[in-house]
Design a protein around this motif. Structure first.
Motif, short mmCIF file in Angstrom:
data_model
loop_
_atom_site.label_atom_id
_atom_site.label_comp_id
_atom_site.label_asym_id
_atom_site.label_seq_id
_atom_site.Cartn_x
_atom_site.Cartn_y
_atom_site.Cartn_z
N ALA A 1 -28.44 -23.97 15.52
CA ALA A 1 -27.40 -25.08 15.35
C ALA A 1 -27.97 -25.91 14.35
O ALA A 1 -26.95 -26.35 13.57
CB ALA A 1 -27.72 -25.94 16.71
N ALA A 2 -29.16 -25.79 13.88
CA ALA A 2 -29.65 -26.71 12.54
C ALA A 2 -29.00 -25.64 11.43
O ALA A 2 -28.79 -26.55 10.57
CB ALA A 2 -31.37 -26.55 12.57
N ALA A 3 -29.17 -24.29 11.55
CA ALA A 3 -28.69 -23.71 10.20
C ALA A 3 -27.10 -23.79 10.16
O ALA A 3 -26.74 -24.21 8.97
CB ALA A 3 -29.09 -22.17 10.49
N THR B 1 -22.69 -26.47 7.04
CA THR B 1 -21.39 -27.19 7.14
C THR B 1 -21.68 -28.47 6.23
O THR B 1 -20.74 -28.63 5.60
CB THR B 1 -21.19 -27.74 8.66
N LEU B 2 -22.72 -29.14 6.07
CA LEU B 2 -23.09 -30.12 5.33
C LEU B 2 -23.12 -29.65 3.94
O LEU B 2 -22.47 -30.28 2.99
CB LEU B 2 -24.49 -30.83 5.75
N ALA B 3 -23.59 -28.32 3.48
CA ALA B 3 -23.33 -28.08 2.23
C ALA B 3 -22.00 -27.85 1.71
O ALA B 3 -21.56 -28.10 0.53
CB ALA B 3 -24.30 -26.61 2.07
N ALA C 1 -17.42 -29.63 -1.50
CA ALA C 1 -16.07 -29.91 -1.64
C ALA C 1 -15.58 -31.37 -1.75
O ALA C 1 -14.67 -31.68 -2.47
CB ALA C 1 -15.32 -29.61 -0.09
N GLN C 2 -16.71 -32.40 -1.43
CA GLN C 2 -16.45 -33.58 -1.55
C GLN C 2 -16.90 -34.04 -3.21
O GLN C 2 -16.64 -35.16 -3.51
CB GLN C 2 -17.26 -34.40 -0.74
N LEU D 1 -26.26 -22.40 -2.11
CA LEU D 1 -27.13 -22.97 -1.17
C LEU D 1 -26.74 -22.23 0.44
O LEU D 1 -27.52 -21.76 1.15
CB LEU D 1 -26.86 -24.43 -1.06
N VAL D 2 -25.43 -21.86 0.54
CA VAL D 2 -24.97 -21.44 1.73
C VAL D 2 -25.86 -20.04 2.32
O VAL D 2 -26.45 -19.83 3.13
CB VAL D 2 -23.49 -21.17 1.89
#
Length: 137
Positions: free
Chosen positions: A19-21, A26-28, A33-34, A91-92
């Protein structure tokens, strides 16, 4: 029973690790994208006023000095935002590589704990078989 407890603990730790990964992945992706929509943000940071409760504690030229410092870092912030999509692309895979190493270590920890319990049980069995109480006189 010990085997079940160990493997349930390992499954729980693996679920938390996954879940942490996933959250970091998702955050990366979201931050990459932002990054394009934030191109004017560093220039706006220099114009933010100090909070009202902090203003009496600041020296007379602090706001102007702070604005000048933030403005001098604008090119650095802009270049970092330009590289953010490329960095998130690198990073992903790194996130999932670290996840895989952690998952292998958790499974190895579970296997090692299982072996230790098995060895302890076999030693306790040989101790119980060879145990002879002292004769009372």
């Amino acid at each position: 029973m010990f085997y079940t407890m160990i493997w349930l603990l390992m499954a729980l730790l693996l679920a938390l690790w996954s879940a942490a990964a996933w959250l970091l992945h998702t955050l990366a992706q979201w931050s990459g994208a932002q990054a394009g929509g934030m191109s004017g943000l560093p220039a706006q940071l220099g114009s933010l006023p100090a909070p009202d409760w902090l203003s009496p504690w600041l020296p007379p030229g602090a706001q102007e000095s702070w604005s000048a410092v933030l403005t001098s870092f604008n090119p650095l912030f802009e270049s970092m935002l330009a590289f953010a999509p490329a960095l998130s692309g690198l990073l992903v895979p790194a996130i999932w590589l670290v996840w895989a190493v952690g998952a292998v270590l958790l499974v190895a920890l579970g296997l090692g704990s299982t072996v230790l319990i098995r060895l302890a049980r076999s030693r306790m069995g040989t101790i119980a078989v060879n145990y002879r109480p002292l004769a009372r006189h």
